[in-house]
Structures are given as structure tokens and as C-alpha cells.
Design an enzyme around this catalytic site. Structure first.
Site, PDB file in Angstrom:
ATOM      1  N   CYS A 198       0.832  -1.211   0.000  1.00 31.74           N
ATOM      2  CA  CYS A 198       0.000   0.000   0.000  1.00 31.74           C
ATOM      3  C   CYS A 198       0.866   1.260   0.000  1.00 31.74           C
ATOM      4  O   CYS A 198       1.500   1.578   1.015  1.00 31.74           O
ATOM      5  CB  CYS A 198      -0.936  -0.026   1.208  1.00 31.74           C
ATOM      6  SG  CYS A 198      -1.843   1.512   1.470  1.00 31.74           S
ATOM      7  N   CYS A 245      -0.166   3.957   2.542  1.00 30.16           N
ATOM      8  CA  CYS A 245       0.193   3.533   3.906  1.00 30.16           C
ATOM      9  C   CYS A 245       1.626   3.955   4.233  1.00 30.16           C
ATOM     10  O   CYS A 245       1.921   4.424   5.339  1.00 30.16           O
ATOM     11  CB  CYS A 245       0.064   2.011   4.042  1.00 30.16           C
ATOM     12  SG  CYS A 245      -1.605   1.368   3.812  1.00 30.16           S
TER      13      CYS A 245
END
Length: 302
Positions: A39, A42
Site C-alpha cells: 500500500c 500507507c
């Protein structure tokens, strides 16, 4: 999170979550970050979370990270749809969604607001007493004594009127005792903040479902109509709602699952929606709910 009705891997996941998140959250504000290695957003958010939580450590803020690939069961319990997803946890419950706080200033503003409202830093004697009474009320309610449990929760509400667990327990206990009017009054007394609590929402779902209660004669009539007209979806839903309100949740689930199997799209998925409402009211970790959710999955996905 309870562990009854779970398989071995799910129980291990719950135990890890309890140790790493729930237990620290009893005295600290836990920033819970759902993330994954792949991600990109993230990775951009992680330094912000680590920096701010580090700066707020002396105020009782800690950071906990959940890798959604490794902890799929926990992510599913929180209904994580996308990542990063970030929650603030206190005393075992999510108290705020911090996902949209992507900058230091935004995150600090939200944490400052939460810290001004929550008794972070360890329970005082009064808080410990409230927690003890809530645990007692839940135990009595689990034994099936709704009247006694309602009395206990009513005392807790007097002691701690802003405690969502006490408010939720009172509503659920009054519903169990068949005191629907009193439960409605308790629900009406909730302010916006308490109404947003996940436990209170579950109690309100239980109250809404209890509103379908009928007498035994009408229940028998609805049961007979459903049996005579198995493809009449209105008759099936009416019986399922009445059966659940009467405490016959197995019959209710059987009828709703049959409806989903027959025509899952009927009335915008009303049967499935009713099942989900029941799951929320009973509790997603309840063994009966775990088993029934698996039955629903088999119907939906083969």
C-alpha cells in the site's frame, strides 16, 4: 473481542489483538493503523503516525499496526474496505475514525480533542468501580435475567451517564426483560455522541428488532402462512421478524436464509439486510452469529 465459536487461527488472531490493542487501550489511547506492504498511501502515512504518536506518548497515546494481509480476520471484524484505515481505540472500543487525518496538524487536532474528552492515563477508583458493575451486569444478562441486569445497568448509568457500555447494557437488558417502552425511553435519552458508539448502535438494533414482537397466537398465524406460501417473500419476512422478536432466532435465521437462497435481490436485499441487523444486535463474535454468518456465506458464495 471474545473467542467463543472461532476456529484455532481466528482465536489466535483475537488473542494477539487483545494483547496488542485491547489491553493497552484500557489506560491509553491506541491509534490503530490498518496497513499492508503493497500500500503506497500507507507508506506515506506511517511516518506521520509514528512521529505524532511518539510526541504524544507522554499524554497516553500509543501506536498499534495491523497488517491486513496477516490479520485478515481482525480486518474483517472492523469491516476494513480500503487502506490505510486508522481508528482511535479506548477501553477496547473504537472512539474515532482518524483515516482522513493525513497531516501532522490534522492528526494532532483530533488527538487533542479526544484526549480532552477521555480519561486517558489510567482508571481512577470510580472508573474501576463502573467497569466492575458493567461486567456484573453483562454476566447477569448472559444468564437471562434481564430485569436484574436492567437494575444494575440503571445504577451504572446514574454513576457514569456518559459511559456508552452502561447505556447500551441498559437498553439491551430492558429489551431482554420485555420492557420495550422503557428501552425506547432510554434510547431517546441518548445524545449524538453516545448514539454513535458501536455498542450502543448494536443495542439500538436489538431494540428495533424487538419492536416486531407479537403474541403467541399471531406468531402461529404468521408461521402457518410462511409454511403454506414458501415463495411469498412478504409472508416469509413477516414471520422471520416476528420469530426473532419472540426469541426464536433459529427459525428466523432459517427463514431469512431461505429467502436469500430463493431471491437474494428481493426488495433490495431485505432478507440479507435483516440478517445483518440481527448479527449486529446479537454481537458479531457471538457463537450463534459466527455459525449463521458462515451459513449465509455458503448460500451467497456456494
Amino acid at each position: 473481542m471474545a473467542s467463543m465459536g472461532l476456529n484455532l487461527e481466528e482465536q489466535k488472531a483475537v488473542d494477539r489483538f487483545r494483547k496488542e490493542v485491547v489491553e493497552p487501550s484500557m489506560t491509553s489511547l491506541v491509534v490503530l493503523d490498518f496497513w499492508a506492504e503493497w500500500c503506497g498511501p500507507c507508506k506515506a502515512l506511517t511516518p506521520v503516525l509514528e512521529k505524532v504518536c511518539g510526541e504524544y506518548a507522554d499524554k497516553g497515546v500509543v501506536l498499534a499496526k495491523i497488517n491486513v494481509d496477516e490479520e485478515q480476520f481482525i480486518a474483517a471484524q472492523f469491516q476494513v474496505r480500503s487502506i490505510p484505515t486508522v481508528y482511535a481505540m479506548f477501553q477496547g472500543q473504537p472512539v474515532a475514525d482518524l483515516t482522513n487525518a493525513r497531516s501532522e496538524s490534522q492528526l494532532k487536532a483530533l488527538l487533542d480533542q479526544l484526549l480532552s474528552q477521555l480519561p486517558v492515563g489510567g482508571p481512577d477508583e470510580g472508573t474501576a468501580e463502573v467497569a466492575q458493575f458493567i461486567e456484573m451486569g453483562e454476566a447477569v444478562l448472559a444468564e437471562g435475567d434481564g430485569v436484574r441486569a436492567a437494575g444494575i445497568f440503571a445504577q451504572v448509568v446514574e454513576m457514569a451517564p456518559e459511559n456508552p457500555a452502561a447505556r447500551a447494557g441498559l437498553i439491551r437488558a430492558l429489551v431482554a426483560a420485555g420492557k420495550i417502552d422503557e428501552a425506547l425511553a432510554a434510547a431517546d435519552a441518548l445524545d449524538e455522541t453516545l448514539s454513535a458508539d458501536s455498542g450502543v448502535k448494536a443495542a439500538l438494533s436489538a431494540l428495533e428488532l424487538a419492536g416486531d414482537r407479537v403474541d403467541e397466537g399471531e406468531l402461529q398465524t404468521l408461521r402457518a402462512a410462511a409454511a403454506e406460501r414458501p415463495t411469498d417473500m412478504e409472508a416469509q419476512l413477516a414471520f422471520a421478524e416476528a420469530a426473532y422478536a419472540a426469541g426464536q432466532r433459529d427459525e428466523a435465521a432459517d427463514a431469512l436464509l431461505a429467502m436469500v437462497q430463493h431471491d437474494r435481490e428481493w426488495n433490495d436485499g431485505a432478507a440479507r439486510a435483516q440478517l445483518v441487523k440481527i448479527f449486529e444486535a446479537v454481537g458479531l463474535e457471538d457463537p450463534w452469529v459466527v455459525a449463521t454468518r458462515r451459513r449465509l456465506s455458503r448460500v451467497l458464495f456456494g
